[in-house]
Design an enzyme around this catalytic site. Structure first.
Site, PDB file in Angstrom:
ATOM      1  N   SER A  75     -42.774  -5.797 -26.333  1.00 53.97           N
ATOM      2  CA  SER A  75     -41.468  -4.873 -25.811  1.00 53.97           C
ATOM      3  C   SER A  75     -40.977  -4.149 -26.927  1.00 53.97           C
ATOM      4  CB  SER A  75     -40.474  -5.690 -25.315  1.00 53.97           C
ATOM      5  OG  SER A  75     -39.468  -5.381 -24.679  1.00 53.97           O
TER       6      SER A  75
ATOM      7  N   ASP B 148     -42.983  -6.464 -18.774  1.00 52.85           N
ATOM      8  CA  ASP B 148     -42.683  -6.607 -20.065  1.00 52.85           C
ATOM      9  C   ASP B 148     -43.214  -7.823 -20.717  1.00 52.85           C
ATOM     10  OD1 ASP B 148     -41.068  -8.069 -22.462  1.00 52.85           O
ATOM     11  OD2 ASP B 148     -39.900  -6.275 -22.314  1.00 52.85           O
TER      12      ASP B 148
END
Length: 281
Positions: free
Chosen positions: A38, A159
């Site tokens: 991320s 993610d």
């Protein structure tokens, strides 16, 4: 002995990581490879491109700009962080990402994303800062519910934090001396997911993702316990905030961004001597 680095995500808590990495760059601390999740990917790639200060610079420039990150963007496009502006216009035009240095630096950089179909982690080696590489960076940071999955070569990804928040196991398979930078303090443990009732409805078309989200807190906390155990046994070196950073996912206050970045600078400077000693062992 190959040296590895793990970079946790955490949205704008990643400004802490940016501060630490800038200290490491200025002190010529290098690694054979890094793996980011991320914001750990989005900010961490500047380590391989050798661009200290870049993360702080463009975040201060675009903080509060709805084209960058805003709830308005989320309502209009389904992406809290605007896909094209954040991941292509900024690195291509507004604050150029040094693709040449990135490509020529022998350090490996892996991004972690989550395969929508399987819910499993995909570890992708970024090579040249190309459009596709930048899409892998975007995929690594596309939080379910706050972003659409990213399509790359016929597959869809969310993610990386959904499947592997802190990829310690992965880095241990590839490198010998490993460093972990987290964005939460030592005592932190993740609580119950308050968005779960909403996520169950909004993400019902992604059953594998929901399965991972349901156990994410327990999985994450087990990982934190393992990191703390290995740190005590001096198997890994950990750099973490000294206290909760308390910054919003979308932060428009530039002083707050600088505050978190400075905490990273301070902690990096405090740890750099011990880190160098560890990496020479």
């Amino acid at each position: 002995m190959k040296k590895g680095l793990v970079l946790e995500g955490g949205a704008m808590r990643g400004m802490f990581t940016a501060g630490v990495l800038d200290v490491l760059m200025k002190n010529n601390v290098t690694f054979d490879g890094a793996v980011g999740v991320s914001a750990g990917t989005a900010f961490g790639v500047n380590l391989k491109s050798k661009q200290p200060g870049r993360v702080l610079r463009y975040n201060l420039r675009f903080a509060g700009n709805p084209r960058y990150a805003s709830w308005k963007s989320w309502f209009q496009s389904g992406n809290l962080y605007a896909a094209n502006f954040c991941y292509h216009l900024i690195p291509e035009e507004y604050d150029p990402f040094d693709k040449k240095t990135f490509r020529e630096n022998p350090m490996e950089f892996w991004s972690v994303s989550t395969d929508v179909e399987t819910g499993e982690a995909d570890y992708h080696l970024l090579r040249d800062g190309s459009y596709t590489d930048l899409e892998w960076v975007r995929a690594s940071a596309s939080i379910p519910f706050f972003a659409h999955p990213v399509a790359i070569k016929g597959h869809y990804y969310f993610d990386g934090g959904v499947s592997d928040s802190i990829p310690l196991t992965f880095v241990e398979k590839h490198y010998d001396l490993n460093v972990v930078i987290t964005t939460q303090p030592r005592e932190y443990r993740k609580g119950k997911d308050k968005l779960w009732p909403i996520e169950k409805m909004v993400l019902r078309q992604y059953p594998a993702i929901l399965k991972k989200i349901k156990t994410r807190s327990q999985d994450y906390n087990r990982c934190l316990d393992e990191i703390e155990r290995q740190e005590k046994e001096k198997k890994i070196f950990v750099i973490r905030p000294p206290y909760p950073l308390e910054i919003g996912t979308v932060e428009t206050n530039k002083d707050e961004l600088k505050r978190i970045y400075q905490i990273g600078i301070n902690e990096g400077q405090k740890q750099v001597t011990a880190l160098k000693k560890y990496l020479k062992e």
